[in-house]
Design a protein around this motif. Structure first.
Motif, short mmCIF file in Angstrom:
data_model
loop_
_atom_site.label_atom_id
_atom_site.label_comp_id
_atom_site.label_asym_id
_atom_site.label_seq_id
_atom_site.Cartn_x
_atom_site.Cartn_y
_atom_site.Cartn_z
N PRO A 18 -2.20 3.00 -4.37
CA PRO A 18 -2.52 4.21 -3.54
C PRO A 18 -3.59 3.83 -2.53
O PRO A 18 -4.51 4.70 -2.29
CB PRO A 18 -2.88 5.04 -4.46
CG PRO A 18 -3.26 4.58 -5.73
CD PRO A 18 -2.67 3.41 -5.79
N TYR A 19 -3.82 2.70 -1.97
CA TYR A 19 -4.79 2.31 -1.03
C TYR A 19 -4.39 1.83 -0.03
O TYR A 19 -3.30 1.08 0.18
CB TYR A 19 -5.95 1.51 -1.94
CG TYR A 19 -6.43 2.15 -3.23
CD1 TYR A 19 -7.47 2.95 -3.10
CD2 TYR A 19 -6.00 1.67 -4.40
CE1 TYR A 19 -7.94 3.46 -4.35
CE2 TYR A 19 -6.49 2.09 -5.54
CZ TYR A 19 -7.56 3.33 -5.63
OH TYR A 19 -7.81 3.75 -6.50
N ASP B 169 -3.56 4.06 -11.14
CA ASP B 169 -2.62 4.95 -10.40
C ASP B 169 -1.61 3.99 -9.49
O ASP B 169 -0.95 4.66 -8.87
CB ASP B 169 -3.56 5.69 -9.47
CG ASP B 169 -4.48 6.65 -10.18
OD1 ASP B 169 -4.06 6.99 -11.21
OD2 ASP B 169 -5.70 6.77 -9.46
N ALA B 170 -1.35 2.91 -10.07
CA ALA B 170 -0.52 1.98 -9.23
C ALA B 170 0.97 2.26 -10.03
O ALA B 170 1.04 2.50 -11.23
CB ALA B 170 -0.71 0.46 -9.50
N THR B 171 2.04 1.89 -9.33
CA THR B 171 3.45 2.02 -9.98
C THR B 171 4.07 0.91 -9.58
O THR B 171 3.83 0.34 -8.39
CB THR B 171 4.19 3.37 -9.22
OG1 THR B 171 4.18 3.32 -7.98
CG2 THR B 171 3.29 4.64 -10.01
N GLU C 270 2.92 -1.05 -6.02
CA GLU C 270 2.63 0.06 -4.91
C GLU C 270 1.26 0.61 -5.40
O GLU C 270 1.08 1.20 -6.84
CB GLU C 270 3.63 0.94 -4.69
CG GLU C 270 3.20 1.94 -3.53
CD GLU C 270 4.32 2.87 -3.14
OE1 GLU C 270 4.22 3.96 -3.34
OE2 GLU C 270 5.32 2.33 -2.64
N ASP D 122 0.62 -1.09 0.07
CA ASP D 122 -0.07 -0.04 0.09
C ASP D 122 0.93 1.13 -0.01
O ASP D 122 2.09 1.11 0.00
CB ASP D 122 -0.92 -0.03 1.34
CG ASP D 122 -0.05 0.10 2.44
OD1 ASP D 122 1.12 0.47 2.45
OD2 ASP D 122 -0.88 0.04 3.58
N ALA D 123 0.05 2.42 -0.18
CA ALA D 123 0.98 3.81 0.04
C ALA D 123 1.94 3.97 1.01
O ALA D 123 3.01 4.64 0.95
CB ALA D 123 0.13 4.91 -0.03
N GLU D 124 1.75 3.27 2.19
CA GLU D 124 2.61 3.34 3.44
C GLU D 124 3.72 2.28 3.55
O GLU D 124 4.37 2.22 4.36
CB GLU D 124 1.69 3.07 4.66
CG GLU D 124 0.51 4.11 4.90
CD GLU D 124 1.11 5.68 4.90
OE1 GLU D 124 2.18 5.55 5.55
OE2 GLU D 124 0.30 6.57 4.54
#
Length: 259
Positions: free
Chosen positions: A70-71, A59-61, A68, A17-19
């Protein structure tokens, strides 16, 4: 978003996840029905990957060796259940539910995806693919079984005192009075006639007896400690794996199911 060329580097790799928290392993990438570009990724979560959740990847990378998104991890794990055995296709109802779960407006997302230029992630390259790209890729699932160490119980030593009745037999001695009478003979006549002829007299004898005497003492008898030893047992793990089959219908040769 990721490209079709990046799909092999995403499958069976971690999804964070984003973290930076690991959510699970990427198992399938679903393409958009219209554009053919990657739109969703399914992530194996839970113990031994027993659950599978869908995540939008526009929006994933790709970061080093993982994907990764963004959720938050909990958001992904709580995503609505989707039938992953439906032939690689999400129904419109399922897609609507997923968009709603991730807080993405359906209509707005669709219009944004089809914007001209780089802003339209769904448009991409609309040129006709080369013939060499028309081959199908057949995939199979592999089961990876691991172990986890968990606490199963605790053992402790506790010392306490109990009182037991014990019995032991010991020999004890005691004295008893025995009256001995002996006749007067030449050998003892002098002692017998040494006193007065007629008189009164007393003679006393002290009697003795033994009795048991009990004493106790504390002595060390053993040392006790707790230790652990490891035993290895064979345990069978069963799972369900999906495998793709490709069949070809060719004129004059009938149907070739292959594998």
């Amino acid at each position: 978003m990721i490209t079709r060329e990046q799909i092999p580097t995403v499958l069976d790799h971690p999804v964070h996840d984003a973290e930076g928290n690991k959510i699970g392993e990427a198992k399938h990438v679903f393409l958009d029905d219209v554009t053919g570009h990657p739109a969703w990724v399914s992530v194996k979560t839970g113990l031994f990957g027993t659950s599978e959740s869908f995540v939008p990847i526009q929006d994933a990378t790709v970061v080093e060796d993982h994907l990764e998104v963004p959720y938050a991890k909990d958001t992904v794990k709580d995503a609505p259940n989707v039938d992953v055995d439906s032939g690689g296709h999400l129904s419109e109802t399922e897609e609507h539910r997923l968009y709603e779960h991730y807080g993405i407006a359906w209509e707005e997302a669709w219009h944004q995806a089809n914007q001209p230029g780089e802003g339209g992630w769904a448009r991409g390259d609309t040129s006709t693919p080369r013939s060499g790209d028309e081959a199908m890729t057949r995939s199979e699932e592999r089961m990876h079984v691991g172990t986890e160490r968990r606490e199963t119980g605790r053992a402790r030593l506790r010392k306490y005192v109990v009182t037991e009745e014990v019995q032991q037999t010991v020999p004890v001695r005691h004295e008893e009075v025995v009256v001995e009478r002996e006749p007067i003979t030449d050998a003892n006549a002098d002692q017998a006639l040494s006193g007065p002829e007629i008189s009164e007299a007393e003679h006393e004898v002290t009697l003795h007896a033994e009795r048991p005497v009990v004493e106790t003492e504390a002595v060390p008898v053993e040392r006790v400690r707790l230790n652990t030893e490891e035993h290895v047992e064979e345990e069978t793990v069963r799972g369900r794996l999906r495998k793709e089959h490709i069949e070809a219908d060719t004129p004059g040769r009938g149907r070739d199911t292959g594998r």
